[in-house]
Scaffold this active site. Structure first.
Site, PDB file in Angstrom:
ATOM      1  N   ARG A  64      37.760  31.712  37.536  1.00 19.20           N
ATOM      2  CA  ARG A  64      36.853  30.803  38.225  1.00 19.20           C
ATOM      3  C   ARG A  64      35.915  31.559  39.368  1.00 19.20           C
ATOM      4  O   ARG A  64      35.887  32.865  39.509  1.00 19.20           O
ATOM      5  CB  ARG A  64      37.577  29.792  39.185  1.00 19.20           C
ATOM      6  CG  ARG A  64      38.272  30.433  40.343  1.00 19.20           C
ATOM      7  CD  ARG A  64      39.138  29.529  41.097  1.00 19.20           C
ATOM      8  NE  ARG A  64      39.731  30.053  42.025  1.00 19.20           N
ATOM      9  CZ  ARG A  64      39.510  30.064  43.463  1.00 19.20           C
ATOM     10  NH1 ARG A  64      38.406  29.482  43.532  1.00 19.20           N
ATOM     11  NH2 ARG A  64      39.932  30.600  44.297  1.00 19.20           N
ATOM     12  N   ASN A  74      35.373  38.724  38.874  1.00 17.81           N
ATOM     13  CA  ASN A  74      35.639  38.709  37.521  1.00 17.81           C
ATOM     14  C   ASN A  74      34.472  39.210  36.423  1.00 17.81           C
ATOM     15  O   ASN A  74      34.796  39.597  35.483  1.00 17.81           O
ATOM     16  CB  ASN A  74      35.643  37.111  37.136  1.00 17.81           C
ATOM     17  CG  ASN A  74      37.346  36.818  37.727  1.00 17.81           C
ATOM     18  OD1 ASN A  74      38.280  37.236  37.301  1.00 17.81           O
ATOM     19  ND2 ASN A  74      37.205  35.481  38.387  1.00 17.81           N
ATOM     20  N   ARG A 123      36.152  24.502  32.785  1.00 16.24           N
ATOM     21  CA  ARG A 123      37.100  23.945  33.541  1.00 16.24           C
ATOM     22  C   ARG A 123      36.661  22.865  34.531  1.00 16.24           C
ATOM     23  O   ARG A 123      35.543  22.941  35.066  1.00 16.24           O
ATOM     24  CB  ARG A 123      38.152  24.765  34.225  1.00 16.24           C
ATOM     25  CG  ARG A 123      37.321  25.436  35.353  1.00 16.24           C
ATOM     26  CD  ARG A 123      38.352  26.230  36.479  1.00 16.24           C
ATOM     27  NE  ARG A 123      39.024  27.358  35.689  1.00 16.24           N
ATOM     28  CZ  ARG A 123      39.680  28.019  36.204  1.00 16.24           C
ATOM     29  NH1 ARG A 123      40.323  27.811  37.568  1.00 16.24           N
ATOM     30  NH2 ARG A 123      40.396  29.254  35.683  1.00 16.24           N
ATOM     31  N   SER A 134      47.540  28.728  38.776  1.00 20.99           N
ATOM     32  CA  SER A 134      47.145  29.140  37.414  1.00 20.99           C
ATOM     33  C   SER A 134      47.839  28.170  36.228  1.00 20.99           C
ATOM     34  O   SER A 134      46.965  27.716  35.506  1.00 20.99           O
ATOM     35  CB  SER A 134      47.814  30.602  37.050  1.00 20.99           C
ATOM     36  OG  SER A 134      47.377  31.396  37.863  1.00 20.99           O
ATOM     37  N   GLN A 155      45.707  38.111  32.623  1.00 24.69           N
ATOM     38  CA  GLN A 155      45.003  38.172  33.749  1.00 24.69           C
ATOM     39  C   GLN A 155      43.829  39.097  34.003  1.00 24.69           C
ATOM     40  O   GLN A 155      44.113  40.284  33.760  1.00 24.69           O
ATOM     41  CB  GLN A 155      46.034  38.268  35.012  1.00 24.69           C
ATOM     42  CG  GLN A 155      47.300  37.290  34.931  1.00 24.69           C
ATOM     43  CD  GLN A 155      47.755  36.953  36.270  1.00 24.69           C
ATOM     44  OE1 GLN A 155      47.314  35.999  36.996  1.00 24.69           O
ATOM     45  NE2 GLN A 155      48.683  37.824  36.998  1.00 24.69           N
ATOM     46  N   ARG A 211      74.587  56.526  46.908  1.00 19.64           N
ATOM     47  CA  ARG A 211      73.272  56.350  46.368  1.00 19.64           C
ATOM     48  C   ARG A 211      72.754  56.912  45.051  1.00 19.64           C
ATOM     49  O   ARG A 211      73.427  57.993  44.671  1.00 19.64           O
ATOM     50  CB  ARG A 211      72.521  57.335  47.434  1.00 19.64           C
ATOM     51  CG  ARG A 211      72.484  56.890  48.796  1.00 19.64           C
ATOM     52  CD  ARG A 211      71.748  57.826  49.596  1.00 19.64           C
ATOM     53  NE  ARG A 211      70.249  58.036  49.643  1.00 19.64           N
ATOM     54  CZ  ARG A 211      69.297  57.079  49.942  1.00 19.64           C
ATOM     55  NH1 ARG A 211      69.507  56.003  50.858  1.00 19.64           N
ATOM     56  NH2 ARG A 211      68.143  57.290  49.675  1.00 19.64           N
TER      57      ARG A 211
END
Length: 472
Positions: A64, A74, A123, A134, A155, A211
């Site tokens: 978007r 983007n 969209r 999403s 993504q 550990r």
């Protein structure tokens, strides 16, 4: 799994083999590209799951125009490509997708997506505001595209996805019968709880009295957000992960997620060595190296009589010969002047530029002489003065002992030190990027003079320090 364009580190040696196989053999079907052949039984299972024997697999990227952290990130240039372009290229080059889509509400993003080869789903405003997650945007796409059976949600903010990543993920869906697959990476970190209301902190994933050693502890799997693959049935449950779930473990080198400006800077460096730069072979015409610290090891040994000894490795000479046999010009630059480097350049028939205070200017003159672009030039260096050339070159490299800043900006970081095989490794990787098998072939005895010893020397009558010389 290994990378097509992985770094030259010991764990990534198989990247050469993988790249060679992908250059020389193109499988006939998308299923062969995923490494299996569907049996009648498997097709029957697909018919049951998807009501068809050939399920439609679609990539969907969400982009978007109202991103807040980095405005219009983007389509912001990341390296030599817009951010969404990296995911689109990996999806298209996987050659297993029926369609590749970008869902956006912005005209400029739509134009970039189409130019990169994707289709655009415009969209609605109802799923484009800040509070939409999403899934709402994906659900709108799925409702408008009933032909899609499997959605591969890559993504855009994770630009280090490679074709083989999505190929393996989709294979798990089709061959292994998974309903959803997502990407993770392995992390070896000891976690503690946040103290609340005066209570003390406590360990979450280990015993302080025992550990775990890193070598004996498998660590934890953490989502890296690179991609989520799921069936239409899973999506209609309002989730991206459900049913029979599987995860694909990606190397942490590929697990970069961009959210802030600092992430962007890290991604630019990471993409040089771990990003997918496309399958088109590079066209290299000229390779230039800073001779000290790459071909020569950068050390000087001085005898009691004033003789200077400089060492190199014969395998690096073989690397130079591989380039020459494939029509690639090889030249060297040096910041200082030395009879040693003159003699070596003469033996190898190399053009040498000494006392080179402006390497960029010298190489640019060579570029104009040969009528080529910087994208056709490979450069290997080791010190800060080499960075300007490394940034301009179409392919760059450095030894493992190069300055830290040089390593950050180099496409290839060798596992070897300068003068100890780093140049040979760079030459092999460069030839692979050119689509050429890196073999020496018949050298007609040209390499024999370098096999008996790897030292040449000169006598210096002036006062000379016995300390090793720093790379120039």
């Amino acid at each position: 799994m290994s990378s097509y364009n992985g770094p030259l580190r010991k764990k990534a040696r198989t990247s050469c083999e993988i790249q060679r196989l992908n250059m020389n053999k193109v499988p006939n079907s998308r299923y062969e590209r995923m490494g299996f052949k569907p049996t009648p039984e498997l097709r029957g299972e697909w018919k049951r799951r998807f009501d068809k024997e050939e399920p439609h697999v679609a990539v969907l990227m969400l982009a978007r125009g109202g991103s807040k952290g980095i405005p219009m990130k983007n389509i912001k240039m990341l390296g030599d490509l817009e951010l969404i372009g990296w995911g689109i290229r990996a999806a298209l080059d996987s050659d297993i997708m029926d369609s590749v889509w970008v869902s956006t509400d912005h005209d400029d993003i739509a134009a970039v997506a189409r130019r990169c080869g994707a289709q655009v789903h415009r969209r609605s405003s109802q799923v484009s505001h800040d509070k939409c997650n999403s899934w709402t945007a994906i659900d709108e796409f799925v409702r408008n595209h009933p032909e899609v059976d499997i959605i591969v949600h890559i993504q855009a903010t994770c630009p280090c996805v490679h074709p083989f990543h999505v190929q393996e993920g989709v294979r798990m869906m089709l061959q292994d019968g998974k309903d959803s697959v997502f990407s993770v990476y392995r992390r070896h970190q000891l976690r503690w709880s946040a103290p609340k209301y005066g209570m003390q902190t406590s360990p979450l994933n280990f015993d302080p009295y025992n550990r775990p050693r890193r070598q004996q502890w498998p660590g934890e799997l953490i989502e890296n957000g690179a991609f989520y693959i799921f069936t239409r049935d899973v999506e209609q449950q309002g989730v991206l992960q459900g049913g029979r779930m599987g995860c694909l473990v990606m190397d942490s080198d590929y697990s970069i997620d961009i959210d802030t400006d600092q992430d962007w800077q890290l991604a630019e460096q990471r993409l040089l060595r771990f990003g997918y730069h496309g399958r088109a072979p590079k066209k290299m015409k000229l390779v230039v190296v800073n001779i000290d610290g790459t071909l020569l090891d950068g050390h000087v040994q001085v005898s009691s009589t004033g003789e200077e000894f400089r060492s190199f490795k014969s395998t690096d000479i073989a690397g130079i010969q591989m380039l020459q046999r494939n029509g690639i010009e090889f030249r060297v630059v040096a910041q200082g002047e030395s009879q040693v480097q003159k003699e070596l350049a003469k033996k190898l028939s190399l053009k040498l530029e000494e006392n080179c205070t402006d390497k960029l200017e010298v190489i640019d003159s060579w570029r104009l002489e040969l009528g080529i672009e910087w994208g056709n030039i490979g450069y290997m260096g080791c010190v800060i003065d080499d960075i300007t050339c490394i940034k301009k070159a179409g392919m760059s490299g450095c030894p493992s002992d190069a300055d830290t800043e040089v390593q950050k900006h180099s496409h290839v970081v060798s596992v070897y030190r300068g003068g100890q095989g780093a140049l040979r490794e760079f030459c092999e990787q460069l030839l692979l990027k050119c689509g050429v098998e890196p073999t020496l072939g018949d050298t007609n005895g040209k390499n024999e003079k370098f096999m008996a010893a790897s030292h040449i020397f000169q006598k210096e009558h002036a006062q000379m320090s016995s300390q090793p010389e720093m790379p120039s």
